[in-house]
Scaffold this active site. Structure first.
Site, PDB file in Angstrom:
ATOM      1  N   GLY A  15       0.792  -1.225   0.000  1.00  0.00           N
ATOM      2  CA  GLY A  15       0.000   0.000   0.000  1.00  0.00           C
ATOM      3  C   GLY A  15       0.820   1.268   0.000  1.00  0.00           C
ATOM      4  O   GLY A  15       1.942   1.324  -0.520  1.00  0.00           O
ATOM      5  N   ASP A  58       5.361  -5.944  15.983  1.00  0.00           N
ATOM      6  CA  ASP A  58       3.953  -6.088  16.357  1.00  0.00           C
ATOM      7  C   ASP A  58       3.579  -4.803  17.080  1.00  0.00           C
ATOM      8  O   ASP A  58       3.957  -4.591  18.230  1.00  0.00           O
ATOM      9  CB  ASP A  58       3.770  -7.298  17.269  1.00  0.00           C
ATOM     10  CG  ASP A  58       2.326  -7.483  17.708  1.00  0.00           C
ATOM     11  OD1 ASP A  58       1.465  -6.661  17.331  1.00  0.00           O
ATOM     12  OD2 ASP A  58       2.062  -8.446  18.454  1.00  0.00           O
ATOM     13  N   ASN A  85       1.537   4.559   9.575  1.00  0.00           N
ATOM     14  CA  ASN A  85       0.720   4.190   8.423  1.00  0.00           C
ATOM     15  C   ASN A  85      -0.041   2.884   8.629  1.00  0.00           C
ATOM     16  O   ASN A  85      -1.059   2.646   7.985  1.00  0.00           O
ATOM     17  CB  ASN A  85       1.627   4.067   7.192  1.00  0.00           C
ATOM     18  CG  ASN A  85       0.919   3.480   5.998  1.00  0.00           C
ATOM     19  OD1 ASN A  85       0.051   4.124   5.401  1.00  0.00           O
ATOM     20  ND2 ASN A  85       1.266   2.250   5.636  1.00  0.00           N
ATOM     21  N   TYR A 151     -14.220   1.294  11.762  1.00  0.00           N
ATOM     22  CA  TYR A 151     -13.050   1.859  11.085  1.00  0.00           C
ATOM     23  C   TYR A 151     -13.043   3.376  11.178  1.00  0.00           C
ATOM     24  O   TYR A 151     -12.023   3.986  11.532  1.00  0.00           O
ATOM     25  CB  TYR A 151     -13.041   1.422   9.621  1.00  0.00           C
ATOM     26  CG  TYR A 151     -11.926   2.039   8.814  1.00  0.00           C
ATOM     27  CD1 TYR A 151     -10.618   1.601   8.957  1.00  0.00           C
ATOM     28  CD2 TYR A 151     -12.190   3.073   7.914  1.00  0.00           C
ATOM     29  CE1 TYR A 151      -9.593   2.173   8.226  1.00  0.00           C
ATOM     30  CE2 TYR A 151     -11.168   3.643   7.176  1.00  0.00           C
ATOM     31  CZ  TYR A 151      -9.859   3.204   7.334  1.00  0.00           C
ATOM     32  OH  TYR A 151      -8.850   3.777   6.610  1.00  0.00           O
ATOM     33  N   THR A 186      -4.622   1.158  -3.753  1.00  0.00           N
ATOM     34  CA  THR A 186      -3.731   0.262  -3.018  1.00  0.00           C
ATOM     35  C   THR A 186      -4.477  -1.040  -2.736  1.00  0.00           C
ATOM     36  O   THR A 186      -5.589  -1.243  -3.216  1.00  0.00           O
ATOM     37  CB  THR A 186      -3.299   0.902  -1.687  1.00  0.00           C
ATOM     38  OG1 THR A 186      -4.446   1.003  -0.828  1.00  0.00           O
ATOM     39  CG2 THR A 186      -2.718   2.301  -1.911  1.00  0.00           C
TER      40      THR A 186
END
Length: 287
Positions: A15, A58, A85, A151, A186
């Site tokens: 992406g 992580d 990101n 989201y 992406t």
């Protein structure tokens, strides 16, 4: 190369993150890049060099983040620009999604980002310079997308965190910018970057239609070019007065106008009642 800034980019194996890292390396910047899978990152970008440090991290594990920041500082001696990101999309209505699904979305998109901020700020604050980019979404400003509530909520949180961060870090010469991309071409709408709630209720026909549209008609046909988005981020990082809010894409600008028009309409419709909520002004005592 030694005069080029050192960038730390999370979510760099695909992406916008991968596109940005590729452009940075081609331009001679020094880059530390993270991914949940270091081998996948190396396959896309190549192995470690004096100017490139691929890291397996992580983001939900604060110890993993702390170690990655420390390794970046050992390798390069400094960090100039941080790009938070990493993140993923979660589709499902608020009624359908489980507590676990929503919390996981917040763990990665919000708390993972905060872990990075927490561990890079001591360095940036001490050297009194630096720039943090937090990648949100136009969904962090306009959330009128049925089925994208979790989201969008994570991205609204990123916006609020960044505004506060800009105020907190500014006195130390550290800048913060929240980025609101529109639809960019992406892998975001593909499996691995987009998770669908396990429970799907037949009553939510509109949500299923929107979900299908994103996974088929929109996926692969997004108007935004990630190469150009990466170029804008590099340009902003070099600007003497970078913005706190950076919207990317004509579609993002269009949605801002839709939201602002609706907001203004609601403000005016209820202004009289909503502003008549103060205690009555007391009359001054006559002398």
């Amino acid at each position: 190369m030694e005069n080029k800034k050192v960038w730390l980019v999370t979510g760099a194996s695909k992406g916008l993150g991968l596109t940005l890292v590729t452009k940075l390396l081609a331009a001679g910047y020094r880059v530390a890049a993270t991914s949940r899978n270091r081998e996948a990152l190396i396959r896309e970008t190549g192995g470690p060099t004096s100017g490139f440090l691929p890291l397996q991290v992580d983001l939900v594990d604060e110890g993993s983040v702390r170690d990655a920041v420390a390794e970046t500082l050992r390798h390069f001696g400094t960090i100039d620009v941080v790009v938070n990101n990493a993140g993923y999309g979660q589709v499902g209505t608020l009624e359908e999604m489980s507590d676990e699904e929503i919390r996981k979305n917040f763990d990665v998109n919000v708390f993972g980002l905060v872990n990075v901020i927490r561990h890079v700020m001591p360095h940036l604050r001490t050297r009194r310079s630096g720039h943090l980019f937090n990648i949100a979404s136009i969904g962090g400003y306009f959330a009128g997308f049925p089925g994208w509530g979790s989201y969008c909520a994570t991205k609204f949180a990123v916006v609020g965190l960044t505004e506060s961060l800009a105020a907190e870090a500014g006195p130390f010469g550290v800048r913060a910018t929240v980025v609101y991309p529109g639809y960019f071409r992406t892998q975001f709408l593909e499996e691995g970057s987009l998770t669908v709630s396990a429970r799907q209720m037949a009553e939510y026909e509109e949500v299923r239609a929107i979900q299908h549209q994103h996974q088929t008609a929109i996926n692969g046909n997004q108007p935004g070019d990630p190469e150009k988005a990466a170029e804008v981020l590099i340009q902003v990082a070099e600007a003497p007065q970078p913005p706190v809010h950076l919207f990317l894409g004509q579609d993002a600008y269009d949605m801002v106008e839709v939201k602002d028009t609706a907001l203004h309409r609601d403000l005016e419709a209820w202004r009289k009642a909503a502003t008549a909520t103060a205690f009555p002004q007391e009359n001054p005592v006559a002398s």
